[in-house]
Enzyme design. Structure first.
Site, mmCIF file in Angstrom:
data_model
loop_
_atom_site.group_PDB
_atom_site.id
_atom_site.type_symbol
_atom_site.label_atom_id
_atom_site.label_comp_id
_atom_site.label_asym_id
_atom_site.label_seq_id
_atom_site.Cartn_x
_atom_site.Cartn_y
_atom_site.Cartn_z
ATOM 1 N N ASN A 2 -2.765 91.723 74.977
ATOM 2 C CA ASN A 2 -3.615 92.826 75.417
ATOM 3 C C ASN A 2 -2.981 93.532 76.604
ATOM 4 O O ASN A 2 -1.824 93.915 76.494
ATOM 5 C CB ASN A 2 -5.079 92.414 75.615
ATOM 6 C CG ASN A 2 -5.309 91.268 76.557
ATOM 7 O OD1 ASN A 2 -4.888 90.164 76.286
ATOM 8 N ND2 ASN A 2 -5.995 91.512 77.649
ATOM 9 N N ASP A 3 -3.645 93.705 77.718
ATOM 10 C CA ASP A 3 -3.272 94.692 78.734
ATOM 11 C C ASP A 3 -1.771 94.813 79.006
ATOM 12 O O ASP A 3 -1.098 93.818 79.326
ATOM 13 C CB ASP A 3 -3.935 94.351 80.061
ATOM 14 C CG ASP A 3 -5.439 94.468 80.023
ATOM 15 O OD1 ASP A 3 -5.998 94.601 78.925
ATOM 16 O OD2 ASP A 3 -6.062 94.411 81.102
ATOM 17 N N TRP A 61 -4.136 87.305 84.833
ATOM 18 C CA TRP A 61 -4.719 88.530 84.298
ATOM 19 C C TRP A 61 -3.859 89.728 84.694
ATOM 20 O O TRP A 61 -2.725 89.603 85.140
ATOM 21 C CB TRP A 61 -6.152 88.690 84.810
ATOM 22 C CG TRP A 61 -7.139 87.756 84.192
ATOM 23 C CD1 TRP A 61 -6.881 86.647 83.430
ATOM 24 C CD2 TRP A 61 -8.567 87.842 84.301
ATOM 25 N NE1 TRP A 61 -8.054 86.039 83.048
ATOM 26 C CE2 TRP A 61 -9.099 86.743 83.562
ATOM 27 C CE3 TRP A 61 -9.444 88.706 84.931
ATOM 28 C CZ2 TRP A 61 -10.476 86.511 83.457
ATOM 29 C CZ3 TRP A 61 -10.812 88.488 84.821
ATOM 30 C CH2 TRP A 61 -11.319 87.402 84.095
ATOM 31 N N THR A 62 -4.466 90.905 84.574
ATOM 32 C CA THR A 62 -3.747 92.144 84.869
ATOM 33 C C THR A 62 -3.473 92.295 86.360
ATOM 34 O O THR A 62 -4.254 91.885 87.206
ATOM 35 C CB THR A 62 -4.552 93.334 84.332
ATOM 36 O OG1 THR A 62 -4.394 93.390 82.919
ATOM 37 C CG2 THR A 62 -4.092 94.653 84.913
ATOM 38 N N GLU A 173 -11.928 99.364 84.962
ATOM 39 C CA GLU A 173 -10.786 98.454 84.888
ATOM 40 C C GLU A 173 -9.489 99.240 85.058
ATOM 41 O O GLU A 173 -9.451 100.463 84.890
ATOM 42 C CB GLU A 173 -10.777 97.702 83.552
ATOM 43 C CG GLU A 173 -11.949 96.742 83.376
ATOM 44 C CD GLU A 173 -11.788 95.841 82.177
ATOM 45 O OE1 GLU A 173 -11.722 94.621 82.388
ATOM 46 O OE2 GLU A 173 -11.738 96.353 81.038
#
Length: 468
Positions: A2-3, A61-62, A173
């Site tokens: 994902n990101d 995470w991001t 986000e």
């Protein structure tokens, strides 16, 4: 996957990371997977750069990675420093990881977390920017319905400066802030604040939205209340933008890439073959005046032409109503279709449809409504639509005015995606769209009147080794 994480250029290579879960769908947690490129078209896997669950603060995470050219953090000149969100027991914190081998492997800083949570449920996605004018680092944090702005001299200690709040875009986000010239004029620059947001209140889905405005080192002031959207498709989220340090005028253009998926149905995608979405084509951004306002325009990066094979053309002709005309058949599952058309002056069509159909009869439709000048992308009859939630089958559309009486489309199709760029980048619609492998049938049809097909070209896209 994902990101995406914002790429950087170092030692002749673009370094790009994305969130990666090797244990999906049976296990949770993301790491940072690393790929490199010379041209942002051909990518080489470099493996996991930051492992998950290694320092007791949760998975990775991001965040964002920067090259510390001035050694402000003390890890050495040109050390790569990453600020990322980690979560454990439901608490989101910001941690620092550093690399002294050019971004291939990272070490967790012994002082982590460098920012402890002040008591907020959503407190994530640090975006780090070097503020050249003030010789300091700037961090943007996504804090629920707010973007928080922080500054630091060394990437370790951070001071809160201000916040930018919205109550109509869901949980914010992946914030973004950068300066660009308008129409390429070095005497005219503006700042752009971007976020990934939920556009339900405006009849949209999730995506990258932005404002132009001013930045004084502490506060961002928008020029307009309503945000603009970089892509009106269903699947362009968590996007990042970046400049090219090698460009003659870095403020005149930027690049962008987005995650092609949507949390409304990400977990429902078929688990075989490709799952978790994909990354968009890298786009080249410019800030142009459109209808009196500065607007981000996006087009496929120029280097994508390296993938193009021999071009096929369809002769210019009048499309009579309700009489479909075949376009060239692509010889590969990935291809690029460019179209230019105009409503007939005497008997204009109400709508023009372009149909992409696979050998099994599944299809995707690109439509242009002449009356309200709206471009749409429908995938409710593609290969997987019948097994997906309603959110997947919704038709996405965007207002796209005719320019000089015509519509120009540049359509990039891959095995699981369609990306439409209209009017030389004024609008884009990108979505996961799945068709079966094999030669696709392409056609165009004019409804309720006639359409002038001015030009139509098709190029196969195939992965080849870089020539330089």
């Amino acid at each position: 996957m994902n990101d995406p994480q914002r790429p950087f250029f170092l030692n002749g290579l673009w370094h790009f990371y994305y969130l990666y879960n090797a244990d999906y769908p049976d296990g949770n947690g993301t790491a940072w997977f690393h790929v490199t490129s010379t041209d942002m078209v051909h990518w080489k896997d470099e493996g996991v750069a930051i492992e998950k669950y290694t320092n007791g603060l949760g998975d990775i995470w991001t965040g964002s990675a920067v090259v510390d050219t001035q050694n402000t953090a003390g890890f050495g000149k040109d050390a790569v420093v990453s600020l990322v969100t980690q979560q454990v027991d439901g608490v989101q914190r910001q941690s620092l990881f550093y690399s002294t081998d050019g971004g291939y492997s990272f070490t967790s800083y012994k002082g982590n977390p460098v920012m402890d949570n002040p008591g907020l449920e959503a407190w994530r996605d640090p975006k780090i920017v070097w503020d050249e004018k003030r010789s300091q680092w700037l961090m943007l944090l996504a804090e629920g319905n707010k973007v928080g702005f922080y500054t630091s001299p060394n990437l370790k200690s951070w001071t809160y400066q201000s916040g930018f709040e919205r109550n109509d875009l869901g949980v914010i986000e992946c914030p973004d802030l950068f300066e660009m010239t308008v129409d390429g004029d070095p005497e005219r620059t503006t700042w752009v604040l971007g976020i990934s947001a939920n556009g339900e209140s405006a009849g949209r889905t999730t995506g990258y939205t932005y404002w132009t405005g001013s930045w004084d080192g502490k506060n961002f002031v928008p020029e307009q209340d309503d945000p603009r959207w970089l892509d009106a498709g269903a699947d362009f989220y968590a996007a990042v933008t970046w400049d090219d340090p090698n460009a003659e005028n870095p403020l005149a253009q930027r690049y962008a890439i987005g995650w092609m998926n949507n949390w409304a149905y990400a977990g429902e995608l078929p688990k075989e073959d490709w799952s978790g979405g994909t990354m968009s084509t890298v786009r080249q951004l410019s800030l142009r005046t459109v209808d009196g306002q500065p607007q981000l325009n996006s087009q496929p990066i120029n280097a994508i032409t390296e993938l193009e094979g021999q071009q096929q053309q369809t002769e210019a002709q009048q499309l009579e109503q309700n009489n479909p005309v075949s376009l060239p058949r692509p010889t590969t599952d990935a291809y690029r279709l460019r179209l230019s058309m105009a409503p007939d002056a005497k008997h204009p069509a109400k709508e023009t449809l372009v149909k992409l159909e696979d050998p099994a009869g599944s299809f995707i439709t690109l439509g242009y409504n002449v009356g309200n000048q709206t471009l749409s992308l429908a995938r409710d009859s593609d290969k997987i639509a019948g097994q997906m939630p309603d959110a997947y089958r919704q038709i996405r559309s965007e207002k796209v005015p005719l320019r000089d009486g015509r519509l120009n489309l540049d359509v990039v199709v891959d095995t699981t995606s369609v990306e439409i760029f209209a009017q030389d980048g004024e609008a884009a619609l990108s979505s996961i769209s799945v068709l079966s492998p094999g030669q696709h049938e392409l056609s165009i049809e004019s409804l309720g009147g006639d359409t002038q097909l001015l030009s139509a070209t098709l190029n196969p896209l195939a992965v080849t080794a870089p020539t330089r």
